[in-house]
Design an enzyme around this catalytic site. Structure first.
Site, PDB file in Angstrom:
ATOM      1  N   LYS A  65      24.842 -13.294 -31.225  1.00  0.00           N
ATOM      2  CA  LYS A  65      25.355 -12.567 -30.136  1.00  0.00           C
ATOM      3  C   LYS A  65      26.444 -11.416 -30.728  1.00  0.00           C
ATOM      4  O   LYS A  65      26.410 -10.329 -30.174  1.00  0.00           O
ATOM      5  CB  LYS A  65      26.241 -13.504 -29.457  1.00  0.00           C
ATOM      6  CG  LYS A  65      25.612 -14.546 -28.387  1.00  0.00           C
ATOM      7  CD  LYS A  65      26.344 -15.291 -27.798  1.00  0.00           C
ATOM      8  CE  LYS A  65      27.497 -16.127 -28.314  1.00  0.00           C
ATOM      9  NZ  LYS A  65      27.080 -17.107 -29.301  1.00  0.00           N
ATOM     10  N   ARG A  87      31.850 -19.696 -20.918  1.00  0.00           N
ATOM     11  CA  ARG A  87      31.184 -20.490 -21.290  1.00  0.00           C
ATOM     12  C   ARG A  87      31.100 -21.676 -20.376  1.00  0.00           C
ATOM     13  O   ARG A  87      30.292 -22.561 -20.641  1.00  0.00           O
ATOM     14  CB  ARG A  87      31.942 -21.105 -22.517  1.00  0.00           C
ATOM     15  CG  ARG A  87      31.758 -20.275 -23.956  1.00  0.00           C
ATOM     16  CD  ARG A  87      32.085 -20.764 -25.308  1.00  0.00           C
ATOM     17  NE  ARG A  87      31.589 -19.890 -26.172  1.00  0.00           N
ATOM     18  CZ  ARG A  87      31.799 -20.365 -27.398  1.00  0.00           C
ATOM     19  NH1 ARG A  87      32.444 -21.455 -27.946  1.00  0.00           N
ATOM     20  NH2 ARG A  87      31.471 -19.612 -28.546  1.00  0.00           N
ATOM     21  N   ARG A 118      25.432 -18.706 -43.247  1.00  0.00           N
ATOM     22  CA  ARG A 118      26.737 -17.882 -43.023  1.00  0.00           C
ATOM     23  C   ARG A 118      27.602 -17.784 -44.264  1.00  0.00           C
ATOM     24  O   ARG A 118      28.083 -18.882 -44.581  1.00  0.00           O
ATOM     25  CB  ARG A 118      27.246 -18.015 -41.733  1.00  0.00           C
ATOM     26  CG  ARG A 118      26.395 -17.863 -40.586  1.00  0.00           C
ATOM     27  CD  ARG A 118      27.093 -17.718 -39.238  1.00  0.00           C
ATOM     28  NE  ARG A 118      27.655 -18.843 -38.799  1.00  0.00           N
ATOM     29  CZ  ARG A 118      28.028 -19.138 -37.561  1.00  0.00           C
ATOM     30  NH1 ARG A 118      27.770 -18.244 -36.723  1.00  0.00           N
ATOM     31  NH2 ARG A 118      28.437 -20.494 -37.048  1.00  0.00           N
ATOM     32  N   ARG A 157      32.408 -20.969 -43.667  1.00  0.00           N
ATOM     33  CA  ARG A 157      33.297 -21.409 -42.683  1.00  0.00           C
ATOM     34  C   ARG A 157      33.275 -22.735 -42.640  1.00  0.00           C
ATOM     35  O   ARG A 157      32.518 -23.560 -42.939  1.00  0.00           O
ATOM     36  CB  ARG A 157      33.007 -20.870 -41.335  1.00  0.00           C
ATOM     37  CG  ARG A 157      33.213 -19.385 -41.177  1.00  0.00           C
ATOM     38  CD  ARG A 157      32.545 -18.729 -39.903  1.00  0.00           C
ATOM     39  NE  ARG A 157      32.389 -19.527 -38.674  1.00  0.00           N
ATOM     40  CZ  ARG A 157      31.948 -19.287 -37.616  1.00  0.00           C
ATOM     41  NH1 ARG A 157      31.485 -18.211 -37.405  1.00  0.00           N
ATOM     42  NH2 ARG A 157      31.895 -20.165 -36.746  1.00  0.00           N
ATOM     43  N   ARG A 182      27.812 -28.584 -32.251  1.00  0.00           N
ATOM     44  CA  ARG A 182      28.214 -27.326 -31.610  1.00  0.00           C
ATOM     45  C   ARG A 182      27.067 -27.055 -30.593  1.00  0.00           C
ATOM     46  O   ARG A 182      27.142 -26.582 -29.464  1.00  0.00           O
ATOM     47  CB  ARG A 182      28.570 -26.142 -32.396  1.00  0.00           C
ATOM     48  CG  ARG A 182      29.996 -26.498 -33.091  1.00  0.00           C
ATOM     49  CD  ARG A 182      30.431 -25.473 -34.191  1.00  0.00           C
ATOM     50  NE  ARG A 182      30.196 -24.284 -33.608  1.00  0.00           N
ATOM     51  CZ  ARG A 182      29.985 -22.933 -34.197  1.00  0.00           C
ATOM     52  NH1 ARG A 182      29.509 -22.923 -35.392  1.00  0.00           N
ATOM     53  NH2 ARG A 182      30.087 -21.792 -33.656  1.00  0.00           N
TER      54      ARG A 182
END
Length: 290
Positions: free
Chosen positions: A70, A147, A181, A225, A236
């Site tokens: 996104k 959300r 990531r 992260r 998640r």
């Protein structure tokens, strides 16, 4: 569609709805949901004046699972259109990195893979919109908000969203992307070391995604992260899928939802996204004028 016909307008119109959004969001967190004075937050600003769509820049929302991209696609579109990219995920990470009052509370939530509450997201977004208003920002792409149905109702109560783009990607590829990531601890740049090459099977198409590697001076400074672990990412994704369907249905019923299945990485997906948004010729015009 109507939202796309305004793209030739310069991004210099006053962002008059920001103040209304800010007041409504601030009011929403000031009321206790079960208190005697509680009023549904989306009703608080029903009489606020709205900017005529033809006199303002686009106001879009990007939906999609964590890791779908996104932020990448929203920021590219914002650069193309000259509008701010407001990512609630970035707002959360900025608060986490600060010594603010919400930092410790957010750290516990994020590290468990849980969704940040409406109250906290609304507070952070209100702060960001106020800062943007002071700088004279025009239009926006919201990334990561709304959300929940409650958040969507708050937003609908104070401004008109033109288009909601729902980015979609297979869950096994999403997991691989999230685990790949990396962030540069020095410059803050976002990269991805995953090299994805999935063969098509059982009716599912194959897909390839090249890694997004950092420049040499960032390579030794990459960090992962804290929430990018397999257990947390799967949690998640589970929570997102559970919560996202009502929001998708909310915008689908209003004729504003655009479903976009990513066909691959950025080289394959970006031109096709521009095409479905009727922006392919717009990019060419911008490049020619540069």
């Amino acid at each position: 569609m109507a939202a796309l016909t305004r793209l030739s307008k310069p991004a210099c119109s006053a962002f008059s709805s920001i103040n209304g959004i800010r007041r409504c969001l601030a009011s929403a967190i000031a009321l206790e949901p079960n208190g005697p004075s509680y009023v549904p937050p989306f009703a608080l600003s029903s009489n606020l004046p709205r900017k005529d769509p033809k006199d303002r820049n686009v106001q879009w929302v990007f939906l999609g699972c964590p890791g779908v991209g996104k932020g990448t696609y929203a920021s590219r579109l914002c650069n193309l259109l000259g509008i701010p990219h407001i990512a609630t995920g970035d707002l959360v990470r900025e608060e986490l990195a600060s010594s603010g009052p919400l930092s410790q509370q957010l750290s516990e939530i994020v590290n468990k893979g849980k969704l940040v509450s409406d109250e906290i997201i609304i507070r952070l977004l209100s702060k960001r919109l106020e800062a943007g208003e002071a700088k004279g920002e025009s239009g926006f792409i919201l990334d990561g908000f709304p959300r929940t149905i409650k958040q969507a109702e708050i937003l609908e109560g104070v401004t008109d969203i033109d288009l909601v783009v729902n980015l979609k990607l297979r869950e096994d590829i999403l997991l691989e992307k999230c685990l790949g990531r990396r962030i540069c601890s020095q410059c803050g740049g976002n990269f991805n070391v995953a090299s994805i090459n999935v063969k098509g099977e059982n009716g599912k198409p194959g897909m390839s995604m090249a890694p997004l590697l950092p420049p040499p001076h960032c390579m030794s400074k990459l960090i992962t992260r804290s929430d990018d672990t397999e257990v947390v990412v799967k949690e998640r994704l589970r929570i997102y899928n559970e919560k996202s369907q009502p929001v998708e249905d909310f915008y689908r019923s209003r004729g504003k939802l655009l479903e976009f299945d990513l066909p691959g990485g950025i080289p394959e997906s970006w031109p096709k996204l521009l095409q479905v948004l009727s922006l392919d010729d717009y990019e060419e015009k911008q490049s020619a004028a540069a």
